[in-house]
Design an enzyme around this catalytic site. Structure first.
Site, PDB file in Angstrom:
ATOM      1  N   ALA A   9       0.804  -1.225   0.000  1.00  0.00           N
ATOM      2  CA  ALA A   9       0.000   0.000   0.000  1.00  0.00           C
ATOM      3  C   ALA A   9       0.834   1.272   0.000  1.00  0.00           C
ATOM      4  O   ALA A   9       0.296   2.359  -0.186  1.00  0.00           O
ATOM      5  CB  ALA A   9      -0.939   0.003   1.211  1.00  0.00           C
ATOM      6  N   THR A  10       2.153   1.158   0.222  1.00  0.00           N
ATOM      7  CA  THR A  10       2.977   2.363   0.215  1.00  0.00           C
ATOM      8  C   THR A  10       3.455   2.723  -1.190  1.00  0.00           C
ATOM      9  O   THR A  10       4.048   3.774  -1.394  1.00  0.00           O
ATOM     10  CB  THR A  10       4.219   2.193   1.120  1.00  0.00           C
ATOM     11  OG1 THR A  10       4.976   1.071   0.668  1.00  0.00           O
ATOM     12  CG2 THR A  10       3.790   1.970   2.561  1.00  0.00           C
ATOM     13  N   VAL A  13       0.715   2.483  -7.047  1.00  0.00           N
ATOM     14  CA  VAL A  13      -0.477   1.761  -7.483  1.00  0.00           C
ATOM     15  C   VAL A  13      -1.305   1.320  -6.286  1.00  0.00           C
ATOM     16  O   VAL A  13      -2.533   1.481  -6.270  1.00  0.00           O
ATOM     17  CB  VAL A  13      -0.096   0.540  -8.345  1.00  0.00           C
ATOM     18  CG1 VAL A  13      -1.315  -0.338  -8.606  1.00  0.00           C
ATOM     19  CG2 VAL A  13       0.509   0.993  -9.672  1.00  0.00           C
ATOM     20  N   GLY A  14      -0.654   0.767  -5.257  1.00  0.00           N
ATOM     21  CA  GLY A  14      -1.377   0.313  -4.082  1.00  0.00           C
ATOM     22  C   GLY A  14      -2.142   1.431  -3.397  1.00  0.00           C
ATOM     23  O   GLY A  14      -3.297   1.253  -2.985  1.00  0.00           O
ATOM     24  N   ASN A 123       4.024  -7.500 -11.029  1.00  0.00           N
ATOM     25  CA  ASN A 123       4.490  -7.994 -12.319  1.00  0.00           C
ATOM     26  C   ASN A 123       5.744  -8.839 -12.198  1.00  0.00           C
ATOM     27  O   ASN A 123       6.522  -8.657 -11.260  1.00  0.00           O
ATOM     28  CB  ASN A 123       4.764  -6.811 -13.259  1.00  0.00           C
ATOM     29  CG  ASN A 123       3.501  -6.340 -13.948  1.00  0.00           C
ATOM     30  OD1 ASN A 123       2.708  -7.130 -14.433  1.00  0.00           O
ATOM     31  ND2 ASN A 123       3.322  -5.021 -14.002  1.00  0.00           N
ATOM     32  N   HIS A 178       0.303 -10.763 -20.195  1.00  0.00           N
ATOM     33  CA  HIS A 178       0.297  -9.312 -20.000  1.00  0.00           C
ATOM     34  C   HIS A 178       1.707  -8.845 -20.356  1.00  0.00           C
ATOM     35  O   HIS A 178       2.577  -8.691 -19.496  1.00  0.00           O
ATOM     36  CB  HIS A 178      -0.045  -8.965 -18.558  1.00  0.00           C
ATOM     37  CG  HIS A 178       0.093  -7.494 -18.248  1.00  0.00           C
ATOM     38  ND1 HIS A 178      -0.522  -6.524 -18.995  1.00  0.00           N
ATOM     39  CD2 HIS A 178       0.806  -6.845 -17.282  1.00  0.00           C
ATOM     40  CE1 HIS A 178      -0.210  -5.335 -18.494  1.00  0.00           C
ATOM     41  NE2 HIS A 178       0.599  -5.507 -17.465  1.00  0.00           N
TER      42      HIS A 178
END
Length: 321
Positions: A9-10, A13-14, A123, A178
């Site tokens: 989360a840091t 994207v998160g 990724n 992807h």
């Protein structure tokens, strides 16, 4: 109501995903998880997000932790942890850097939250989905990755712009990796319900140019601004909303397939799948011969890299199995 945990989360994207997920009406609790030593930053993120909730007028309980065991009771765990892709770096170059991080996290999640759905963003996402499935011990329906969902949306936008129609009138899919070996399904592309090949202007569609734009979109954004944030963040929230809303939508995500596409399978890769509160379920499809060949090549590429990563992890992380 649901609890959503975001691991990593840091990161850009998160953190943005936390903001977009907080708008989902089914979410009433959110946990941000980061590395030990990042507690002050996580606390600041929680305060800032809480202020946005107050301004928006929604009531989401938000907290933070540096321990994934606090994810217990989560309906969905979004894994955005790992090293970001650097300018000029291929997604597959990230495999060995991120596999250990994902394997350790997945093992903890499997022990602490055996009923959760584990959503991979890290990724190369197809390989990381396979790593998470193995080391979490969760069922295949419980583990999936962002896959080619955002790639499909990028192509959808390009087609809509070309034909000058609202993007909601376009339905298309990209399957496979992807990454560079992604496969556009022109045979499954429609505009206003009409198969794209039946539209007179289709003959002039710059298909290769469009696919190249999709393939290089992430790299171009990283080169220009340092990271992809808003596209992935919104795509993540769409998939979380689809699951928590039990919507049974068919979207293109990375998940484990046995032999659903022309007998090809035993790999985690981007395919159409039905999403609901129970998890992710691949949809068997039939596609054109040229598309089958492209998908087979993409599968072999991902299978080879996945096997290579798994062999290395087998040596490094034997106790986690």
């Amino acid at each position: 109501m649901a609890k959503v945990t975001i691991l990593g989360a840091t990161g850009n994207v998160g953190l943005f995903a936390a903001h977009t997920i907080s708008e989902i009406p089914y979410v009433n609790e959110m946990l941000l998880v980061g590395r030990p030593g990042r507690e002050d930053f996580l606390a600041g993120c929680c305060r800032d997000l809480s202020d946005s909730f107050a301004a928006r007028g929604n009531d989401v309980r938000i907290s933070y932790s540096s321990s994934l065991f606090d994810a217990k009771g989560s309906d969905i765990v979004v894994c955005a942890a790992g090293m970001p892709r650097r300018p000029g770096q291929d997604r597959t170059d990230l495999a060995f850097e991120n596999a250990r991080i994902v394997a350790e996290a997945a093992a903890t999640i499997g022990r602490s939250s055996p009923e959760t759905i584990l959503f991979l963003v890290t990724n190369p996402v197809d390989v990381m989905t396979a790593v998470a499935l193995k080391y979490s011990g969760l069922q295949p329906r419980q583990v999936f990755g962002l896959g080619t969902h955002l790639d499909s949306m990028r192509l959808k936008s390009l087609i809509g712009h070309y034909f000058r129609v609202h993007v909601s009138e376009v339905h298309t899919r990209i399957i496979g990796e992807h990454g560079n070996s992604m496969v556009p399904l022109w045979s499954a592309t429609t505009i206003g319900g009409i198969q794209i090949g039946n539209l007179p202007t289709f003959s002039g569609l710059p298909k290769q140019e469009m696919i190249e734009t999709v393939r290089t979109s992430g790299e171009a954004i990283i080169r220009d601004k340092g990271a992809t944030v808003y596209g992935p963040g919104e795509a993540i929230a769409t998939l979380v909303r689809t699951i928590l809303g039990n919507e049974n939508r068919i979207l293109t995500v990375s998940c484990y397939i046995k032999s659903e596409i022309h007998g090809i399978g035993d790999v985690c890769i981007g395919v159409p799948a039905r999403l609901n509160r129970e998890g992710v379920f691949p949809v068997p499809i039939r596609i054109e011969e040229e598309e089958v060949a492209g998908f087979r090549d993409s599968v072999e590429k991902i299978r080879s890299l996945t096997n290579e990563v798994m062999e290395r992890l087998e040596l490094d992380l034997q106790p986690l199995k």
